[in-house]
Structures are given as structure tokens and as C-alpha cells.
Design an enzyme around this catalytic site. Sequence first.
Site: not given
Ligand code: PLP
Length: 368
Positions: A34, A261
Site C-alpha cells: 500500500k 532561515y
Molecule cells: C491491516 C494491515 N496489515 C499489515 C500491515 C503491515 O504492517 P507492517 O508494515 O508493520 O508489516 C499494515 C500496515 O500498516 C496494515 O494496515
Amino acid sequence: MIGPKAIIHIDRLLSNYDRLKSHLNQKRIMAVVKADAYGHGSVQCARALENHGCDSFAVFSFSEALELRHGGVVSDILIFSKTQQEYIEPALQNNLTLNASSLSDIAILDSYKLSNGSIPNFHVKFDTGMTRLGISSKDAATAFENIKKNIEAECKGLYSHYATADEGDLSFANHQLSIFNEVTEIAVNKGVSFDTIHFSNSGATINLNQSKFDQVRIGMLLYGAFPSNEVSKNLSIEPVMEYVASLVEVRRVKMDTPVSYGGVYKTPNDCTIGVVQCGFADGIPREWYDQGFVGYKGKTYKIAGRICMDQFMVNFEDDCPKIGDEVLLFGKNESGEISMENIADTLNSTPYVIATGIKGRTQKEFKY
Ligand SMILES: Cc1ncc(COP(=O)(O)O)c(C=O)c1O
């Protein structure tokens, strides 16, 4: 190209995957890609992982899932976001797996199937303590009864999500696990079975041996960073992203010269100041200036003054880098290693924020 560059080491991604597979005794990994694979390029990462043997992916939004499909990924893709009625038809057409995270999601899928004859595959999600998406465990019996009636065939998975699996104190994570175990027992009693049951994220993959079920959902560890400082780091993974930017100006200045700055930084000695073309608009955290540094030819040099929107300055002491040379902002290359985790710790942030914050004029370059 003089601006910031995120060099994505696909070879390291694949070797992280291999190391995780062997740590997990070859258990199935759902690669969480994602948010553009946490800033690493979702299509490129997913395709490389798929060619390497990974057959399960997760994204957050519907459009992220379509991007993967249109980019040529053929494996299972689970969408974590709240299901919307309008996802059903395109999910069917593109063989995408939806998330049923409330009794009303189950009702929507059920009624769609009654009227149209088919629905996409879905995983049913329970809330065990995150208090985000997920059916409450007290509604588990009702949920499974409703699934059993008409949509059991498409219910391929059961899952939940940890809130504290990467923390030192695992008591709440274990509490979540015991609730999830009760939910899985209720499913058995109601006669609903699943192709897959998954609960573990990166933190749980390291910390909670007993909660791995038949697959784990891993994001951060694949990208070569540990989710927090409270997990064991006894896993040899490498940072996939190397974040670099070029020097566009170099000058000698006298001691006490104010830089950037506010003039809050004054050179402690006569020194060389280099201007790096990368700013907070590209994702380098503005707060990093206070204690921050960059890597150049095997040494580290302090960031001099506040990071600007498009550029920042570095004190190269008596060394003389050349205009056009690249400095390492984080990751690993011949200039050394600066970990995202270190930056995150210093800023009281997390590597998730640092990685997904890379944006703006940053160009991605993939190394295979
Ligand atoms: C529902 C869900 N599963 C798995 C993960 C994977 O997490 P990680 O990156 O800590 O492995 C996430 C990430 O936020 C998530 O939202």
C-alpha cells in the site's frame, strides 16, 4: 538529474523476502504494498516479488489495487479499505479481494449475490483491539451465520490487526491474540472455514511466534527497516531505498557565518558549506536539521541550518566536495549507511512516516 533521487534496490527487496521466508520456515507472505509500497514503487516492487515467488499482495485503496492489476500483477490482491458498494462490480471484473469489516459489509455482499448471482472474493476482518475497521468479536457468531447462508464460498480469509505487536510489552498483543483465537473457534463451531487466516504484521512476525497462522502480512521488514526499536533486530535485512541528492553549490565561509532561515545555525569554524538540492517539499523531514547529517564518501557531515522547502545546507568542514556530487540522505551506498530508523528515533517518529513522506520532485530509479 540534480534533484533528489530514491534509488530502489529491488535486489535487496528480494533478498529481504528470502530472509523473511527462511525466518518463517517458508510460510506464505502477503506483501503489503500500500501507499506506493511505502514510497518504494508498488508496481515495480510487486512485480519483482511476484516473479520471485510471492503470490499474495495487500493494498489499502481500490485504486491502488487497480494500479497493480493494470501493471501486470496477477496474484491475489486484498484491499484493506472499507468496502464500498461501487467496488463490487470492478472487483469482480479485476479479480480483487474485498474486506468485509462490518456486519453491514456482509449484508451488502449477501444482497448483491442474491440479485446478481456472484460477488468478488473477500476476507472477513475482526477488531480485536485496534478499534479501527473490523467486526466486533461479540458479533462473531452473527457474522459467521450470515456468511454461512449465502456467501461462504467467496469468504476466503479471516484476519485481524495488531495495535502493539512491535512494542516491548506484548501483553495487549497477547490479549488481542486470545480474542482472535476465540473468533476462530466460533467460526469452526458455525462451520465456516477459510483458505487463509492471517494476523501478523512486521512487529508480530518478529515478536509473536504463535500468531503467524498460515500467512503473515509484511510491509516494513520487506523494505529493510525494523518497525520499531523495541523489536529484536536479529534479522539481516537491508534498506531497499537509498535516498540521495546532488550538491548544486559549494563555498568556503568564515567562522560565525549564519546559514539558512532564521540564522539559527552559525558555522563553528571556517568551513565549506554545500547546498543540497532536496527540501522538506521532497520529504526530507524539516525537524531533522537540528541533529541531522548526510553521508559523503564514507564520512558523515552535519546539516547546517534549517532545511528549506527545496534545498538544505551541509557543513563539510575542511573537505571540498564537488558540485554535482551526490550525498546520502538515508539508506545504504558506498558513502555509508544512515538508517531511516535512526532518523525516525531522533525525531520521535517512525520509519513508516519517513518512507511514505518521500515525495515532491523525488525521482525513483530502480536497480535490479
Ligand atoms: C491491516 C494491515 N496489515 C499489515 C500491515 C503491515 O504492517 P507492517 O508494515 O508493520 O508489516 C499494515 C500496515 O500498516 C496494515 O494496515
